[in-house]
Design a protein around this motif. Sequence first.
Motif, PDB file in Angstrom:
ATOM      1  N   PRO A  39       0.739  -1.319  -0.005  1.00 33.53           N
ATOM      2  CA  PRO A  39       0.009   0.007   0.024  1.00 33.53           C
ATOM      3  C   PRO A  39       0.713   1.325  -0.039  1.00 33.53           C
ATOM      4  O   PRO A  39       2.008   1.312   0.516  1.00 33.53           O
ATOM      5  CB  PRO A  39      -0.850  -0.044   1.484  1.00 33.53           C
ATOM      6  CG  PRO A  39      -0.973  -1.487   1.722  1.00 33.53           C
ATOM      7  CD  PRO A  39       0.654  -1.851   1.224  1.00 33.53           C
ATOM      8  N   ASP A  40       0.235   2.296  -0.664  1.00 29.89           N
ATOM      9  CA  ASP A  40       1.056   3.566  -0.764  1.00 29.89           C
ATOM     10  C   ASP A  40       0.982   4.471   0.562  1.00 29.89           C
ATOM     11  O   ASP A  40       1.851   5.378   1.039  1.00 29.89           O
ATOM     12  CB  ASP A  40       0.676   4.253  -1.840  1.00 29.89           C
ATOM     13  CG  ASP A  40      -0.799   4.681  -1.641  1.00 29.89           C
ATOM     14  OD1 ASP A  40      -1.510   4.225  -0.543  1.00 29.89           O
ATOM     15  OD2 ASP A  40      -1.511   5.334  -2.689  1.00 29.89           O
ATOM     16  N   SER A  41       0.263   3.737   1.537  1.00 32.84           N
ATOM     17  CA  SER A  41       0.228   4.494   3.002  1.00 32.84           C
ATOM     18  C   SER A  41      -0.221   3.422   3.868  1.00 32.84           C
ATOM     19  O   SER A  41      -0.695   2.416   3.532  1.00 32.84           O
ATOM     20  CB  SER A  41      -0.609   5.935   2.909  1.00 32.84           C
ATOM     21  OG  SER A  41      -1.937   5.742   2.512  1.00 32.84           O
ATOM     22  N   ALA A  42      -0.147   3.744   5.128  1.00 31.81           N
ATOM     23  CA  ALA A  42      -0.615   2.724   6.064  1.00 31.81           C
ATOM     24  C   ALA A  42      -2.132   2.271   5.864  1.00 31.81           C
ATOM     25  O   ALA A  42      -2.974   3.039   5.779  1.00 31.81           O
ATOM     26  CB  ALA A  42      -0.281   3.483   7.485  1.00 31.81           C
ATOM     27  N   HIS A  57      -4.942   1.650  -8.352  1.00 29.55           N
ATOM     28  CA  HIS A  57      -3.719   2.089  -9.236  1.00 29.55           C
ATOM     29  C   HIS A  57      -2.598   1.380  -8.596  1.00 29.55           C
ATOM     30  O   HIS A  57      -2.458   1.659  -7.436  1.00 29.55           O
ATOM     31  CB  HIS A  57      -3.627   3.417  -9.315  1.00 29.55           C
ATOM     32  CG  HIS A  57      -2.545   3.930 -10.408  1.00 29.55           C
ATOM     33  ND1 HIS A  57      -1.555   4.532  -9.802  1.00 29.55           N
ATOM     34  CD2 HIS A  57      -2.641   4.008 -11.512  1.00 29.55           C
ATOM     35  CE1 HIS A  57      -0.420   4.812 -10.460  1.00 29.55           C
ATOM     36  NE2 HIS A  57      -1.209   4.431 -11.869  1.00 29.55           N
ATOM     37  N   TYR A  58      -1.676   1.021  -9.329  1.00 28.34           N
ATOM     38  CA  TYR A  58      -0.227   0.530  -9.060  1.00 28.34           C
ATOM     39  C   TYR A  58       0.930   1.480  -9.602  1.00 28.34           C
ATOM     40  O   TYR A  58       0.393   1.723 -10.760  1.00 28.34           O
ATOM     41  CB  TYR A  58      -0.093  -0.997  -8.856  1.00 28.34           C
ATOM     42  CG  TYR A  58       0.194  -1.620 -10.446  1.00 28.34           C
ATOM     43  CD1 TYR A  58       1.616  -1.510 -10.749  1.00 28.34           C
ATOM     44  CD2 TYR A  58      -0.811  -2.190 -11.213  1.00 28.34           C
ATOM     45  CE1 TYR A  58       1.637  -2.120 -12.027  1.00 28.34           C
ATOM     46  CE2 TYR A  58      -0.543  -2.943 -12.228  1.00 28.34           C
ATOM     47  CZ  TYR A  58       0.852  -2.589 -12.585  1.00 28.34           C
ATOM     48  OH  TYR A  58       0.953  -3.404 -14.102  1.00 28.34           O
ATOM     49  N   GLN A  59       2.111   1.515  -9.205  1.00 26.89           N
ATOM     50  CA  GLN A  59       3.054   2.120  -9.820  1.00 26.89           C
ATOM     51  C   GLN A  59       4.396   1.616  -9.396  1.00 26.89           C
ATOM     52  O   GLN A  59       4.575   1.101  -8.493  1.00 26.89           O
ATOM     53  CB  GLN A  59       3.035   3.647  -9.232  1.00 26.89           C
ATOM     54  CG  GLN A  59       4.337   4.560  -9.850  1.00 26.89           C
ATOM     55  CD  GLN A  59       4.298   5.717  -9.134  1.00 26.89           C
ATOM     56  OE1 GLN A  59       3.236   6.537  -8.490  1.00 26.89           O
ATOM     57  NE2 GLN A  59       5.398   6.671  -9.442  1.00 26.89           N
ATOM     58  N   LEU A  60       5.231   1.398 -10.462  1.00 24.54           N
ATOM     59  CA  LEU A  60       6.497   0.778 -10.437  1.00 24.54           C
ATOM     60  C   LEU A  60       7.304   1.872  -9.824  1.00 24.54           C
ATOM     61  O   LEU A  60       7.585   2.856 -10.033  1.00 24.54           O
ATOM     62  CB  LEU A  60       7.106   0.345 -11.647  1.00 24.54           C
ATOM     63  CG  LEU A  60       8.362  -0.139 -11.953  1.00 24.54           C
ATOM     64  CD1 LEU A  60       8.621  -1.400 -11.008  1.00 24.54           C
ATOM     65  CD2 LEU A  60       8.993  -0.335 -13.174  1.00 24.54           C
ATOM     66  N   LEU A  61       8.125   1.343  -8.762  1.00 26.79           N
ATOM     67  CA  LEU A  61       9.321   2.290  -7.781  1.00 26.79           C
ATOM     68  C   LEU A  61      10.600   2.000  -8.314  1.00 26.79           C
ATOM     69  O   LEU A  61      11.256   2.799  -8.198  1.00 26.79           O
ATOM     70  CB  LEU A  61       8.606   2.179  -6.245  1.00 26.79           C
ATOM     71  CG  LEU A  61       7.521   2.541  -5.979  1.00 26.79           C
ATOM     72  CD1 LEU A  61       7.063   2.346  -4.204  1.00 26.79           C
ATOM     73  CD2 LEU A  61       6.991   3.934  -6.294  1.00 26.79           C
ATOM     74  N   ARG A  62      10.697   0.491  -8.489  1.00 25.74           N
ATOM     75  CA  ARG A  62      12.153  -0.061  -8.377  1.00 25.74           C
ATOM     76  C   ARG A  62      12.060  -1.278  -9.237  1.00 25.74           C
ATOM     77  O   ARG A  62      11.433  -2.160  -8.892  1.00 25.74           O
ATOM     78  CB  ARG A  62      12.651  -0.135  -7.128  1.00 25.74           C
ATOM     79  CG  ARG A  62      14.119  -0.491  -7.059  1.00 25.74           C
ATOM     80  CD  ARG A  62      14.628  -0.737  -5.365  1.00 25.74           C
ATOM     81  NE  ARG A  62      15.694  -1.179  -5.181  1.00 25.74           N
ATOM     82  CZ  ARG A  62      16.391  -1.598  -4.086  1.00 25.74           C
ATOM     83  NH1 ARG A  62      15.475  -1.383  -2.968  1.00 25.74           N
ATOM     84  NH2 ARG A  62      17.561  -2.187  -3.980  1.00 25.74           N
ATOM     85  N   LYS A  63      13.221  -1.351 -10.271  1.00 25.07           N
ATOM     86  CA  LYS A  63      13.510  -2.641 -10.710  1.00 25.07           C
ATOM     87  C   LYS A  63      14.921  -2.945 -10.854  1.00 25.07           C
ATOM     88  O   LYS A  63      15.678  -2.294 -11.210  1.00 25.07           O
ATOM     89  CB  LYS A  63      12.850  -2.722 -12.038  1.00 25.07           C
ATOM     90  CG  LYS A  63      12.835  -4.149 -12.796  1.00 25.07           C
ATOM     91  CD  LYS A  63      11.910  -3.955 -13.915  1.00 25.07           C
ATOM     92  CE  LYS A  63      11.854  -5.475 -14.795  1.00 25.07           C
ATOM     93  NZ  LYS A  63      11.326  -6.509 -13.819  1.00 25.07           N
ATOM     94  N   ASP A  64      15.409  -3.791  -9.873  1.00 28.01           N
ATOM     95  CA  ASP A  64      16.674  -4.421  -9.950  1.00 28.01           C
ATOM     96  C   ASP A  64      16.522  -5.711 -10.239  1.00 28.01           C
ATOM     97  O   ASP A  64      15.725  -6.272 -10.487  1.00 28.01           O
ATOM     98  CB  ASP A  64      17.338  -4.021  -8.337  1.00 28.01           C
ATOM     99  CG  ASP A  64      17.411  -2.571  -8.043  1.00 28.01           C
ATOM    100  OD1 ASP A  64      17.393  -1.779  -8.889  1.00 28.01           O
ATOM    101  OD2 ASP A  64      17.401  -2.418  -7.012  1.00 28.01           O
ATOM    102  N   LYS A  71       4.135   0.462  -5.532  1.00 39.30           N
ATOM    103  CA  LYS A  71       3.119   0.639  -4.597  1.00 39.30           C
ATOM    104  C   LYS A  71       1.701   0.634  -5.126  1.00 39.30           C
ATOM    105  O   LYS A  71       1.528   0.793  -6.231  1.00 39.30           O
ATOM    106  CB  LYS A  71       3.589   2.117  -3.972  1.00 39.30           C
ATOM    107  CG  LYS A  71       3.257   3.176  -4.951  1.00 39.30           C
ATOM    108  CD  LYS A  71       3.552   4.509  -4.479  1.00 39.30           C
ATOM    109  CE  LYS A  71       3.391   5.642  -5.228  1.00 39.30           C
ATOM    110  NZ  LYS A  71       3.691   6.953  -4.649  1.00 39.30           N
ATOM    111  N   CYS A  72       0.656   0.625  -4.218  1.00 31.63           N
ATOM    112  CA  CYS A  72      -0.632   0.451  -4.796  1.00 31.63           C
ATOM    113  C   CYS A  72      -1.639   1.323  -3.969  1.00 31.63           C
ATOM    114  O   CYS A  72      -1.412   1.152  -2.733  1.00 31.63           O
ATOM    115  CB  CYS A  72      -0.847  -1.203  -4.850  1.00 31.63           C
ATOM    116  SG  CYS A  72      -2.470  -1.434  -4.933  1.00 31.63           S
TER     117      CYS A  72
END
Length: 254
Positions: A39-42, A57-64, A71-72
Motif C-alpha cells: 500500500p502507498d500509505s498505512a 492503481h499501482y506504480q513501479l518504484l524500483r526494478k533491480d 506501490k498500490c
Amino acid sequence: MENQRPLILISNDDGIMAKGISELIKFLRPLGEIVVMAPDSARSGSGCALTVTQPVHYQLLRKDVGLTVYKCTGTPTDCIKLAWHTVLDRKPDLVVGGINHGDNSATNVHYSGTMGVVTEGCLNGIPSIGFSLCSHEPGADFEAAGPYVRQIAAQVLEKGLPPLTCLNVNFPDTKELKGIKVCEQAKGHWTNEWEACPRKGNANYFWLIGEFTDFEPDNEKNDHWALANGYVAITPTTVDVTAYGFMDELKSWF
C-alpha cells in the motif's frame, strides 16, 4: 524454467515506506526473486478488506536484478490480488506479509492487514507467512528477527504448508531471542478500546486504543506467553473457520 529461483511476493499493511518491509526484503533476498506490491500509505487494521467502490492503481518504484517494487492505492489484500493478476508471470512460491510494526498474536490476527496478505495467499494455494514485531516504533530494531525470518521462510519454501494453513509469526521486541515456540492462539479480548478526543466542541470523536486481556496468562502453550518470555511465537493458522466440533450438535437442533 527448471533453474528459476523461487518467486516471493511481499506486501504489508504499514505502507511501502515502513522500515519493516524494507528489512523483510533485505532478509529474504538471498532466498529468491522478490516482487513487492505494498500500500502507498498505512492500512493497519484493514484485515482482509477489499477496495470495491473505486479503481485501484499501482506504480513501479524500483526494478533491480531479483527485486521489483510497486506501490498500490489499495488494501494489503488488493495488493496480493493485483500483483498476481497483473505483474507476475508465474504463481508465487511464497507470499509474505510484514514485517509488521506491532503485535499480531492472539485475536489481533483477525484485524491484521498483514495477516490479510497471508490469508489471500493461503486461499489461493500459496504457502504464506506473516511476520510481526511487538513494537510500533517507526525505527524499531528488526535485526534479531532476521535469521529467524530467513530460516522460517526457507523451511516453508522447502517443505510447503498444508492446504488452507498459513503461519502467523510474532517476535518479541528484544535483541535476546530464546528460540522458537510453536504456539496456539491466546484466548482473550480487548477492553477500554476508545479514548475521547473532542474536536471543536464536538465530543463525539474517539481514538481506538485498548488493552488486551489474556484469559489464560499462565498457559505456556499460547503465543502471548511465548512473546512475554522472549520466544519467537509461530502459530499455525487455518483460514477454514468452520466449527467442525459443533456441527453434529447443530444438526440435532433441526
